[in-house]
Design an enzyme around this catalytic site. Structure first.
Site, PDB file in Angstrom:
ATOM      1  N   CYS A 195       1.016  -1.145  -0.168  1.00 18.85           N
ATOM      2  CA  CYS A 195      -0.266   0.030  -0.039  1.00 18.85           C
ATOM      3  C   CYS A 195       0.824   1.231   0.424  1.00 18.85           C
ATOM      4  O   CYS A 195       1.333   1.761   1.330  1.00 18.85           O
ATOM      5  CB  CYS A 195      -0.455  -0.307   1.449  1.00 18.85           C
ATOM      6  SG  CYS A 195      -1.846   1.615   0.783  1.00 18.85           S
ATOM      7  N   THR A 248     -26.389   3.262  10.659  1.00 12.10           N
ATOM      8  CA  THR A 248     -27.106   3.192  10.551  1.00 12.10           C
ATOM      9  C   THR A 248     -27.907   4.094  10.289  1.00 12.10           C
ATOM     10  O   THR A 248     -27.789   5.005  11.202  1.00 12.10           O
ATOM     11  CB  THR A 248     -27.768   1.569  10.420  1.00 12.10           C
ATOM     12  OG1 THR A 248     -29.012   1.688   9.685  1.00 12.10           O
ATOM     13  CG2 THR A 248     -28.425   2.316  11.900  1.00 12.10           C
ATOM     14  N   TYR A 249     -28.683   4.528   8.723  1.00  5.48           N
ATOM     15  CA  TYR A 249     -29.157   5.339   8.343  1.00  5.48           C
ATOM     16  C   TYR A 249     -30.994   5.140   7.564  1.00  5.48           C
ATOM     17  O   TYR A 249     -31.025   5.982   7.633  1.00  5.48           O
ATOM     18  CB  TYR A 249     -28.161   6.250   7.759  1.00  5.48           C
ATOM     19  CG  TYR A 249     -26.745   6.844   7.811  1.00  5.48           C
ATOM     20  CD1 TYR A 249     -26.677   7.765   7.728  1.00  5.48           C
ATOM     21  CD2 TYR A 249     -26.034   6.174   7.214  1.00  5.48           C
ATOM     22  CE1 TYR A 249     -25.776   8.437   8.348  1.00  5.48           C
ATOM     23  CE2 TYR A 249     -24.717   6.634   7.364  1.00  5.48           C
ATOM     24  CZ  TYR A 249     -24.314   7.521   7.843  1.00  5.48           C
ATOM     25  OH  TYR A 249     -22.957   7.670   8.332  1.00  5.48           O
TER      26      TYR A 249
HETATM   27  C1  LIG Z   1     -24.125  -0.759   4.377  1.00  2.59           C
HETATM   28  C2  LIG Z   1     -25.623   0.644   3.619  1.00  2.59           C
HETATM   29  C3  LIG Z   1     -27.579  -0.997   3.251  1.00  2.59           C
HETATM   30  C4  LIG Z   1     -26.321   1.289   4.833  1.00  2.59           C
HETATM   31  C5  LIG Z   1     -27.713   1.554   4.868  1.00  2.59           C
HETATM   32  N1  LIG Z   1     -27.596   2.777   4.155  1.00  2.59           N
HETATM   33  C6  LIG Z   1     -27.741   2.515   6.518  1.00  2.59           C
HETATM   34  O1  LIG Z   1     -28.299   3.189   6.824  1.00  2.59           O
HETATM   35  O2  LIG Z   1     -27.832   1.385   7.365  1.00  2.59           O
END
Ligand SMILES: CC(C)C[C@H](N)C(=O)O
Length: 479
Positions: free
Chosen positions: A123, A373-374
């Site tokens: 790397c 998570t979103y």
């Molecule tokens: C890696 C993604 C699928 C995660 C998703 N956007 C979430 O908020 O959990």
């Protein structure tokens, strides 16, 4: 905003780094001459895929300032991680502590260990960064001629570096004993510090390749990511080069990508299905299935030719990952059961005991990456993505032979299609072989920030896997 990055270079020279600045300019000019068209395209595309320096988000702005103060620059890793500011905050705190905080190892050792670790995956990005930092920390420039020029104490760490990077399940208390009771006098605290640094930089190498991080402006092939007036927008600068990524793909191009609707359907089905209690034998069988299937996946046919400037930091470059499932008999190493030695119950306190505060910092970072998570997936909102994220995390551990007894590994096959598994395997185990097409051919409906999210989980799961093995070996040595 380009001035911020320019300042970064001036600042380096003020801190006594005129050698590296001159060399950097030379490399910069050279990089414009040697262009690689295929890579140029990928870099050009990814250049627009970082959080811009002039972001309006206040939390991210503050983090950029922190990163700049810590590292003498706003590096591309920070700008890519900035899609996930909560995580970036944990990452910067931990890295700052590891490299510049209180700790048993001298500062120049820490950067040299980073170079040794990054060398296992060729790397150059990290090697370049830490070569400069090593000099700034007062390191002896002759060490940069290669492993033949470093003190025995550091060289003796190399075996552990090699095993930890590729086959961590082979680490035993004898490895710890040979360092701790050998002539080099490695104290357990120093060893814990070194092991965490090594694992951090192995895993960060995966992230650098997995996200296609491009060289820094003052490195070979570098340019900036910033806007219209920056050098990055000039034609010459877009001729960036880096020879270690090949343009061809190792994965199937003909789809195979599950698509978000299918994933959502499967998650729903798995949630609704009442599978009843599975016996421990059944769960073990599922784990072994995934482990064996993983061994069937070829990561990539393309093995990059190691570069001379990297090879000087590498011993036995041919020692690479081999599938845990094929680890051989008769001394068959059993899988690592998290229920017997887990980060939360064992690793965490072990790390804190010998290198105070690091356990807590790592714990915050693991927790953040694991739970981040979103509630979105592509353009779908309000989605519980737990099942997908668990599958990614546990699959990475599975490739290292680490087993979570209560997890039904059948879910891995429902959540991760073959190309995605191959991508995860390449980035985790052989990141230097990743190609642009590999990146493009997976998670096609995900946003770029979601691909970065997957790479964050990958970084942390790999790091935790390496730490579980090495901290357990230290515990076995101590008892
Ligand atoms: C890696 C993604 C699928 C995660 C998703 N956007 C979430 O908020 O959990």
């Amino acid at each position: 905003m380009c001035s911020v990055l320019t300042y970064s270079m001036e600042n380096s020279s003020k801190s006594g780094c005129s050698y590296s600045q001159l060399a950097a300019r030379k490399r910069f000019v050279k990089s414009m001459v040697n262009s690689d068209t295929n890579l140029k395209d990928w870099h050009k595309k990814l250049r627009n895929q970082v959080v811009p320096v002039e972001t309006k988000d206040e939390q991210t702005q503050m983090l950029f300032v922190d990163a700049f103060i810590q590292n003498n620059r706003l590096d591309h890793v920070t700008q890519v991680m900035a899609y996930h500011p909560d995580y970036l905050a944990c990452f910067l705190r931990t890295q700052q502590y590891l490299l510049r905080g209180d700790g048993p190892l001298p500062y120049h050792y820490r950067h040299y260990i980073a170079i040794m670790a990054a060398g296992r995956h060729q790397c150059s990005y990290l090697i370049n960064l830490h070569t400069q930092e090593f000099i700034l920390a007062g390191g002896d420039p002759s060490w940069l001629n290669g492993l033949g020029n470093i003190p025995n104490k550091l060289r003796d760490l190399y075996e552990l570096n090699k095993i930890l990077a590729h086959r961590p399940w082979m680490i035993s208390k004898e490895h710890i004993a040979s360092l701790a009771s050998g002539k080099d006098n490695w104290s357990i605290s120093e060893l814990v510090h070194a092991l965490i640094l090594l694992s951090h930089f192995h895993a960060l190498s995966s992230f650098v390749y997995g996200c296609g991080i491009t060289p820094e402006v003052d490195h070979d092939g570098g340019y900036t990511y910033s806007g219209k007036n920056s050098p990055s927008s000039s034609k010459a600068n877009s001729r960036a080069t880096s020879k270690h990524v090949s343009p061809s793909s190792s994965f199937s191009e003909s789809g195979g990508d599950l698509g978000i609707s299918v994933l959502l359907e499967r998650m729903q089905k798995l949630t609704d299905a009442d599978l009843g209690e599975m016996t421990s034998e059944e769960l073990l069988k599922q784990f072994e299935n995934i482990e064996n299937q993983s061994a069937e996946i070829t990561a990539s046919g393309i093995i990059p030719a190691p570069k001379r400037d990297v090879l000087k930091f590498v011993e036995e470059p041919d020692f690479v990952y081999t599938d845990f499932a094929k680890r051989g008999t008769p001394s068959k190493i059993p899988s690592f059961r998290v229920q017997e030695y887990s980060w939360e119950d064992h690793g965490f306190s072990m790390a804190n005991r010998y290198y105070s505060e690091i356990g807590t910092l790592l714990d915050d970072k693991f927790t953040c990456a694991y739970n981040l998570t979103y509630y979105t997936m592509g353009d779908k909102m309000n989605v519980d993505t737990t099942m997908f994220r668990r599958a990614v995390w546990n699959y990475i551990h599975c490739m290292y032979g680490i087993r979570h007894d209560d997890y039904n590994y059948a879910e891995v096959n429902q959540m991760l299609e073959i190309n995605l598994k191959a991508y995860i395997k390449t980035v985790t185990c052989y990141p230097e072989r990743l190609t642009k097409k590999d990146y493009d051919n997976v998670m096609k409906e995900f946003k770029h920030s979601e691909k970065v999210h997957v790479n964050l989980m990958l970084l942390e799961a790999r790091l935790q896997g390496e730490l579980l093995y090495s901290l357990r070996a230290i515990m076995q040595y101590m008892t």
